[in-house]
Design a protein around this motif. Structure first.
Motif, PDB file in Angstrom:
ATOM      1  N   ARG A 131     -46.878  27.690 -28.170  1.00 18.59           N
ATOM      2  CA  ARG A 131     -47.520  28.911 -27.677  1.00 18.59           C
ATOM      3  C   ARG A 131     -46.529  30.065 -27.516  1.00 18.59           C
ATOM      4  N   ALA A 132     -45.236  29.766 -27.478  1.00 18.94           N
ATOM      5  CA  ALA A 132     -44.228  30.823 -27.422  1.00 18.94           C
ATOM      6  C   ALA A 132     -44.229  31.638 -28.713  1.00 18.94           C
ATOM      7  N   LYS A 133     -44.670  31.033 -29.815  1.00 20.28           N
ATOM      8  CA  LYS A 133     -44.752  31.727 -31.109  1.00 20.28           C
ATOM      9  C   LYS A 133     -46.096  32.432 -31.258  1.00 20.28           C
ATOM     10  N   ALA A 134     -47.173  31.759 -30.856  1.00 21.59           N
ATOM     11  CA  ALA A 134     -48.514  32.347 -30.946  1.00 21.59           C
ATOM     12  C   ALA A 134     -49.424  31.583 -29.991  1.00 21.59           C
ATOM     13  N   ASP A 180     -56.978  30.121 -21.409  1.00 14.37           N
ATOM     14  CA  ASP A 180     -56.155  30.598 -20.296  1.00 14.37           C
ATOM     15  C   ASP A 180     -55.270  29.470 -19.766  1.00 14.37           C
ATOM     16  N   LEU A 181     -55.848  28.294 -19.608  1.00 15.97           N
ATOM     17  CA  LEU A 181     -55.074  27.167 -19.094  1.00 15.97           C
ATOM     18  C   LEU A 181     -53.985  26.770 -20.075  1.00 15.97           C
ATOM     19  N   VAL A 182     -54.359  26.626 -21.342  1.00 17.02           N
ATOM     20  CA  VAL A 182     -53.415  26.152 -22.349  1.00 17.02           C
ATOM     21  C   VAL A 182     -52.258  27.130 -22.543  1.00 17.02           C
ATOM     22  N   ARG A 212     -45.551  19.427 -23.684  1.00 19.08           N
ATOM     23  CA  ARG A 212     -44.285  19.980 -24.169  1.00 19.08           C
ATOM     24  C   ARG A 212     -44.485  20.677 -25.513  1.00 19.08           C
ATOM     25  N   ALA A 213     -45.262  20.058 -26.403  1.00 22.77           N
ATOM     26  CA  ALA A 213     -45.511  20.645 -27.720  1.00 22.77           C
ATOM     27  C   ALA A 213     -46.328  21.932 -27.607  1.00 22.77           C
ATOM     28  N   ILE A 214     -47.297  21.946 -26.705  1.00 27.00           N
ATOM     29  CA  ILE A 214     -48.106  23.152 -26.524  1.00 27.00           C
ATOM     30  C   ILE A 214     -47.252  24.316 -26.042  1.00 27.00           C
ATOM     31  N   VAL A 215     -46.427  24.061 -25.051  1.00 24.02           N
ATOM     32  CA  VAL A 215     -45.589  25.124 -24.493  1.00 24.02           C
ATOM     33  C   VAL A 215     -44.611  25.645 -25.551  1.00 24.02           C
TER      34      VAL A 215
END
Length: 331
Positions: A170-173, A136-138, A164-167
């Motif tokens: 996560r837009a893709k999956a 949920d946080l990530v 920045r890399a996570i955001v």
């Protein structure tokens, strides 16, 4: 008999028992886990031990063997409210409290709990099974908030780059598994040199602390122990990283009348009657033999203090240098 700590070796157990000897009366083990400290306290002379754990699975595992230790009572709950839990168990004045802060070996070893970056499992990390998960946080927090969590709770210097890399990803999956997140961190961060921690160590620590409010629980638990301990009672706390140890050290300094000068992180407080005496004054560290036998002990520190008869009083968490990241409203 089922061994209560077949997969978990209590850290600094013998130095702890030596520091609080002779063991007697009623104790509370606020982080029961596999029961290693509880069993040892009973064997050393405690008449009763109240084992508290927020993780129901830890108490379920103990059901197979706890009846073999008369005087051991199990309670599900958080050690932040240990004074209330002790009173409800018929022990409003304790002779000792022991806290082993952080995640247990059993939780790490169980892939389904999501604590390990070396085993594939859901990105969960909840100790009690309620509230937001690490996933949920990530997947839902803003980039700046994620960066703050990684930096403040994990002391990760690459926090902004990682967030920045996570955001972006996560837009893709969405991130749903431990190995997916660990894989990103392995790609982003330099390969560790021999003896250095895995690249995912600090981020996983930060997420675990945030998910379980571990430092807030610690600040509240130390104050609850002060309220619950009878004069002459012992407080023994084992920590595993600098954030925890700094808070415990600061608390005991303040409550023993030996507090350091204030800083922008921990403001100076007015002198009060001491509630504890440090015994010993400095942290107890594992010796080489213990570290060789149990590598988990290498970063551990034990601090011990004895309760005096001054009445308990509140402590401003800021005075303990409690680091905080506000993110609740973002979920």
């Amino acid at each position: 008999m089922v061994a209560p700590f077949a997969t978990h070796v209590p850290v600094l157990l013998h130095p702890l028992l030596d520091a609080v000897a002779p063991v007697a009366g009623v104790w509370l083990d606020g982080t029961f886990g596999a029961g290693g400290y509880s069993r040892a306290l009973i064997d050393a002379g405690a008449a009763r031990v109240i084992g508290v754990d927020r993780d129901p699975s830890a108490l379920a595992r103990a059901a197979a063997w706890c009846a073999e230790f008369p005087g051991l009572d199990l309670v599900e709950g958080r050690f932040s409210g240990l004074d209330t839990l002790a009173a409800e168990a018929g022990a409003p004045a304790l002779d000792g409290v022991v806290l082993d802060i952080g995640v247990s070996s059993m939780q790490i070893d169980e892939a389904g709990r999501g604590f390990s970056f070396q085993k594939d499992g859901p990105l969960d990390m909840r100790m009690g099974g309620t509230g937001p998960t690490a996933a949920d946080l990530v997947n839902r927090l803003p980039e700046a908030t994620l960066a703050d969590i990684f930096y403040v709770y994990g002391e990760e210097r690459q926090s902004r780059r990682i967030a920045r890399a996570i955001v972006t990803d996560r837009a893709k999956a969405p991130y749903e598994s431990t190995l997916a997140l660990a894989g990103l961190l392995e790609r982003l961060l330099p390969r560790p040199k021999r003896g250095e921690p895995h690249p995912a160590t600090r981020v996983f620590q930060a997420l675990r602390i945030a998910v379980n409010d571990e430092l807030g629980e610690l600040a509240a638990g130390l104050q609850a122990a002060e309220r619950a301990l009878a004069p002459g009672g012992w407080l023994a706390v084992v920590t595993f990283h600098s954030l925890e140890d700094r808070m415990v050290k600061r608390f005991l300094q303040l409550r023993s009348g030996a507090g350091p000068r204030g800083s922008r992180h921990a403001p100076e407080t007015s002198a009060e009657a001491p509630r504890f005496v440090l015994a010993p004054r400095k942290a107890i560290l594992p010796d080489e033999a213990e570290v060789a036998a149990n590598p988990r002990a290498r970063s551990a520190k034990l601090r011990v203090a004895r309760r005096l008869d001054a009445p308990a009083g509140p402590v401003d968490p800021a005075a303990l240098g409690l680091p905080q990241v506000a993110f609740g409203g973002a979920l």
